[in-house]
Design a protein around this motif. Structure first.
Motif, PDB file in Angstrom:
ATOM      1  N   GLU A  43      61.006  61.248  52.560  1.00  0.00           N
ATOM      2  CA  GLU A  43      61.066  61.398  54.013  1.00  0.00           C
ATOM      3  C   GLU A  43      62.084  60.438  54.613  1.00  0.00           C
ATOM      4  O   GLU A  43      62.810  60.782  55.546  1.00  0.00           O
ATOM      5  CB  GLU A  43      59.684  61.133  54.635  1.00  0.00           C
ATOM      6  N   CYS A 165      63.192  66.972  64.907  1.00  0.00           N
ATOM      7  CA  CYS A 165      62.591  66.820  63.576  1.00  0.00           C
ATOM      8  C   CYS A 165      61.417  65.851  63.637  1.00  0.00           C
ATOM      9  O   CYS A 165      60.385  66.061  62.995  1.00  0.00           O
ATOM     10  CB  CYS A 165      63.619  66.287  62.575  1.00  0.00           C
ATOM     11  N   HIS A 166      61.596  64.783  64.427  1.00  0.00           N
ATOM     12  CA  HIS A 166      60.523  63.812  64.564  1.00  0.00           C
ATOM     13  C   HIS A 166      59.302  64.459  65.194  1.00  0.00           C
ATOM     14  O   HIS A 166      58.171  64.299  64.721  1.00  0.00           O
ATOM     15  CB  HIS A 166      61.015  62.633  65.405  1.00  0.00           C
ATOM     16  N   HIS A 169      57.498  66.634  62.794  1.00  0.00           N
ATOM     17  CA  HIS A 169      56.655  65.857  61.894  1.00  0.00           C
ATOM     18  C   HIS A 169      55.372  65.410  62.583  1.00  0.00           C
ATOM     19  O   HIS A 169      54.313  65.326  61.956  1.00  0.00           O
ATOM     20  CB  HIS A 169      57.424  64.648  61.357  1.00  0.00           C
ATOM     21  N   ILE A 172      53.040  68.420  62.582  1.00  0.00           N
ATOM     22  CA  ILE A 172      52.420  68.578  61.257  1.00  0.00           C
ATOM     23  C   ILE A 172      51.306  67.548  61.105  1.00  0.00           C
ATOM     24  O   ILE A 172      50.208  67.839  60.617  1.00  0.00           O
ATOM     25  CB  ILE A 172      53.465  68.412  60.149  1.00  0.00           C
ATOM     26  N   TYR A 203      51.344  58.559  56.284  1.00  0.00           N
ATOM     27  CA  TYR A 203      52.243  59.548  56.892  1.00  0.00           C
ATOM     28  C   TYR A 203      52.481  59.223  58.362  1.00  0.00           C
ATOM     29  O   TYR A 203      53.623  59.214  58.826  1.00  0.00           O
ATOM     30  CB  TYR A 203      51.628  60.940  56.769  1.00  0.00           C
ATOM     31  N   VAL A 207      55.908  58.178  60.563  1.00  0.00           N
ATOM     32  CA  VAL A 207      56.402  58.836  61.781  1.00  0.00           C
ATOM     33  C   VAL A 207      56.722  57.775  62.840  1.00  0.00           C
ATOM     34  O   VAL A 207      57.727  57.855  63.551  1.00  0.00           O
ATOM     35  CB  VAL A 207      55.341  59.842  62.288  1.00  0.00           C
TER      36      VAL A 207
END
Lengths: 228, 538, 101
Positions: A43, A165-166, A169, A172, A203, A207
């Motif tokens: 990542e 994209c951030h 994430h 998700i 995770y 982020v």
């Protein structure tokens, strides 16, 4: 390996908390933690690719970047940074509750994390909306003011792709949080196996890490700074 | 007073039957076979494109295909071969199957992620197959901008999406292997007792994890550029097309080490077995795998010497590229030293391994020629480059894949392949390969550019030789597929250790039971160490 | 890692949280002043410090094995290598009309 270990392992295999190919919870936990970190390394490289593009274009067109950054709402960006840091705290505390086998508290803390994440995404939506109104969305609605830097599109393309994209994430992460919070609430984790909460925590902190770098590099390039 | 013998557990091939037991399996061995089916299919697709383009190149005129079609042929040949065959073949087929067995484990660390990896791989491959059927893509497998991002009229995004998706399969496999090798080794199996195949796959996994995400984001940016035209790679809007090349090759160069490192792991195992010796300079070979993985990330600019990259960067990358040849050479020297005074048997796997050593050396040395700035100015984008990379990818990786497939075929499927036919086929493949690609070195040196379907008349003889070679090569591959399939039903049943090799995988039945080992083994010996065959002298 | 891992007291988390907020305020304030090239250095320095706090405490790396330490740093190290080598190109290109600012 002591003679008691196979019996312990057998019981844990039977109740489902220990996968058949692991000999002990310790081995399972270590493997999962290492695996999660290996995943986070990729990542880092994924976002790192975007930071590389940023590095190159800012080197080539520093004026465009300064100008673009000046139009970004510094107050909203700072607020969002604080919100995300808060969500990192609630998530870290959720993991701590996982360690202490406090499933219900962990679940509530995860819900708090989700709420803060939702605030962040809401603010982002507002920001994107303003950029749309201002005609600063390259490729979709691009009407920069006359006299704007010729390469402003590069800054804003990066702004949208990187924060997009951030945000993806984060979405998700939100989905994963639903599953983990549910399982935690129902007592699905134990002190020996709270891997779901732990990996989700890693995770989520990742982020946060991405944003810690995105924020100054996009919003705080020297200048007075825009407002909402 | 011996009790009744406990019944032998069924092999992993039996025990459970039916589609669900295969498509929802968590057994790394079954997943390895699922990958075998997948990569074989994609090899066939890529191979068909090779046949078509070599047919076109029989004549100097562009008389079989239009140029746009020809562009699609070589693009799809490259895309399918690189992303859907070469990258996964050894790690996902042999690595998945053998790693747990070699380290005394019952499965990989994350069996469900292993299955997910396969599905992701197949979805990516099918996306790309759809793109091919819908009209294909003509940018070259390297997707250079601004052609791919702005001007191409073909299915760039669909193809790129297929590659993007399958990249996650690679990443997850790498994560799985890393965690497995660190945490699931049997008691007593220290790092320096591991088979070199395992070291090779560890190094490969590092590359998969560190490199693949960069090509993923690059593909994403090309898609964004193509859809929205934001200017990221378009000079008219301030973008730099060379930036794409930097991003693309940052992954794609290490990717070729993903292709060759597992191959080298196979070669170490095969050479050790068929010389009946331990691998000479074990720790050098082990560390050289890591060195290749690390150095391989620092050389990507050697694909860009004439792209507009600065001359200074060219010099830096040229020097670093020379460096990366050293660990590869270390391996070749150590294999040679292993062979020296060994008791050599010429079984089919060994024939492929010996072929590998020669062909990989030629491929590697021609890589050094290409890394030399002054030479590359002349041979960049010619058939010299094509010959170089086919020597390492086909003469290297494919040979090693065939070596490994034959070596572990009895272990995986419980049947012996037909030995004489296999040896003959190995010779056919070797001859066919050399006839295909040696002329291409000459063609490139004489100036024939790559990716052209027309060429000056004086190049025809060499092209005809190359196509003739390709036919022979294709025959060899076809024969291999036929007799391996034949052996599934008619091959002699295999004993646990048909080649008298050393390694934990040879201590279990052929094929192994679902759970690999009755009891987790304990390891007390060094890698490749054989028991004494004669009493020690006093 | 034992069964429960190392359980940090609540005050550690709160302290890190406050430090992160403080760092954010600081970096925002510094950005309003013109320090020339130092702006970048300070911003990255503060971001790096915040990251270290998140990695060491929120992600527990401080109490993990050396292997995890290596993994947590690996990505950043690799990125720096990428940055250095790619700048070897961009910083040494000869001036061309229309490029470089």
């Amino acid at each position: 390996m002591s003679s008691a270990a196979p019996q312990l392992a057998q019981g844990a295999h039977a109740d489902g908390s220990l996968a058949h190919h692991f000999e002990s919870h310790a081995q399972q936990n270590q493997a999962a933690t290492l695996g999660m970190w290996a995943f986070l390394v990729q990542e880092v490289m994924f976002f790192g690719g975007l930071f590389t593009v940023y590095l190159v274009y800012r080197t080539l067109h520093p004026g465009a970047f300064a100008e673009g950054s000046a139009h970004l709402p510094r107050d909203l960006g700072t607020l969002n940074t604080g919100v995300l840091i808060g969500s990192s705290l609630t998530m870290a505390l959720a993991v701590r509750c996982g360690q202490l086998a406090q499933g219900k508290r962990a679940a509530l803390l995860i819900v708090a994390t989700m709420a803060l994440a939702a605030v962040f995404l809401g603010v982002k939506a507002v920001e994107y909306g303003h950029k749309w109104e201002d005609g600063l969305v390259p490729g979709l609605r691009w009407n920069p003011a006359a006299g704007a830097d010729a390469h402003l599109n590069l800054f804003y393309a990066l702004y949208f792709v990187m924060t997009g994209c951030h945000a993806l994430h984060m979405l998700i992460g939100l989905v994963l949080m639903v599953f983990v919070a549910r399982k935690a609430w129902r007592g699905g984790y134990s002190g020996a196996n709270y891997l779901g909460i732990e990996c989700l925590g890693l995770y989520w902190h990742f982020v946060d890490l991405v944003w810690i770098f995105l924020f100054p590099l996009l919003y705080l390039l020297h200048g007075p700074g825009g407002h909402a | 007073m011996s009790a009744q013998a406990t019944p032998k557990p069924p092999s992993y091939l039996g025990g459970e039957y039916g589609m669900r037991s295969w498509f929802l399996t968590l057994d790394h061995k079954r997943i390895g076979l699922l990958y075998l089916l997948g990569v074989t299919f994609f090899f066939l697709v890529g191979g068909i494109f090779a046949v078509l383009l070599r047919l076109e190149l029989l004549t100097p005129a562009g008389d079989l295909f239009q140029s746009e079609t020809y562009n699609k042929l070589f693009t799809l040949h490259g895309v399918f071969m690189v992303f859907f065959f070469l990258l996964p073949a050894i790690p996902a087929v042999l690595g998945n199957f053998l790693l747990p067995l070699m380290i005394g484990a019952r499965d990989l660390a994350f069996p469900r992620i292993n299955l997910l990896s396969w599905y992701i791989f197949m979805v990516g491959g099918l996306f790309t197959t759809y793109a091919m059927l819908a009209g294909g893509v003509d940018t070259g497998w390297t997707f250079y901008t601004p052609y791919s991002s702005t001007y191409a009229n073909s299915h760039v995004i669909a193809t790129a999406l297929g590659i993007f998706i399958s990249g996650f399969s690679s990443i997850l496999t790498g994560v799985n292997f890393i965690a497995t090798i660190h945490k699931l080794r049997a008691p007593g199996l220290t790092w320096f007792r591991l088979p070199l195949f395992v070291w090779a796959h560890y190094a490969t996994s590092l590359i998969m994890v560190l490199g693949t995400p960069v090509v993923a984001i690059t593909i994403l940016l090309v898609a964004v550029e193509r859809l929205l035209h934001v200017g990221i790679f378009d000079p008219a809007f301030g973008g730099d097309p060379v930036l794409f090349q930097h991003m693309f090759w940052f992954y794609s160069h290490p990717a070729v080490y993903i292709m060759i490192l597992p191959a080298m792991g196979v070669i170490s195992e095969v050479i050790a077995c068929f010389s009946r010796k331990r691998v000479f300079g074990y720790s050098f070979v082990a560390f050289s795998s890591l060195a290749i993985a690390v150095l391989g990330f620092l050389v990507w600019g050697h694909h860009m010497f004439v792209s507009g990259q600065s001359l200074y960067a060219g010099v830096v990358f040229s020097l670093l590229s020379m460096l990366v040849a050293i660990p590869s050479a270390v391996k070749v020297f150590n294999w040679t030293a292993t062979l020296y005074r060994g008791s050599i048997a010429f079984d089919a796997p060994m024939m492929y391994a010996l072929g590998f050593i020669g062909l990989f050396t030629i491929g590697g040395l021609t890589g050094i020629f290409l890394a030399t700035l002054a030479v590359d100015l002349h041979v960049h984008d010619t058939y010299f480059v094509i010959a170089h990379f086919h020597f390492v990818m086909v003469g290297g990786t494919v040979m090693a894949y065939l070596a490994g497939l034959h070596f572990w075929w009895p272990k995986m499927l419980g049947r012996l392949y037909p030995e004489l036919l296999a040896r003959v086929t190995a010779v056919i493949i070797f001859v066919g390969f050399n006839l295909t690609f040696l002329p291409q070195f000459v063609l490139g040196y004489l100036g024939m550019p790559r990716r052209y379907h027309v060429y000056p008349d004086e190049f025809q003889v060499l092209n005809v030789l190359s196509t003739a070679g390709a036919s022979i090569l294709g025959l060899g591959f076809a024969l291999t597929a036929v007799y391996l399939t034949w052996s599934l039903r008619y091959g002699k049943k295999a004993v646990p250790n048909p080649f008298d090799a050393v390694g934990l995988e040879w201590t279990v039945a052929s094929p192994p039971p679902a759970h690999n080992f009755e009891h987790v083994p304990s390891v007390h010996h060094e890698a490749y160490e054989r028991e004494r065959e004669e009493p020690a002298r006093v | 890692m034992s069964e429960h891992g190392h359980v940090l007291p609540l005050r550690v988390y709160l302290a890190v949280f406050l430090a992160l907020l403080g760092g954010t305020a600081l970096t925002t304030w510094v950005a309003t002043h013109d320090l020339g090239p130092l702006n970048d250095a300070v911003a990255l320095g503060i971001a790096g410090t915040k990251s270290a706090l998140v990695i060491l405490y929120f992600m527990h790396v401080r109490y993990q094995t050396r292997l995890v330490w290596v993994f947590s740093l690996a990505g950043f190290v690799w990125l720096v290598l990428f940055f250095i080598l790619i700048l070897a190109d961009y910083e040494t290109r000869l001036p061309v009309q229309g490029w470089g600012g």
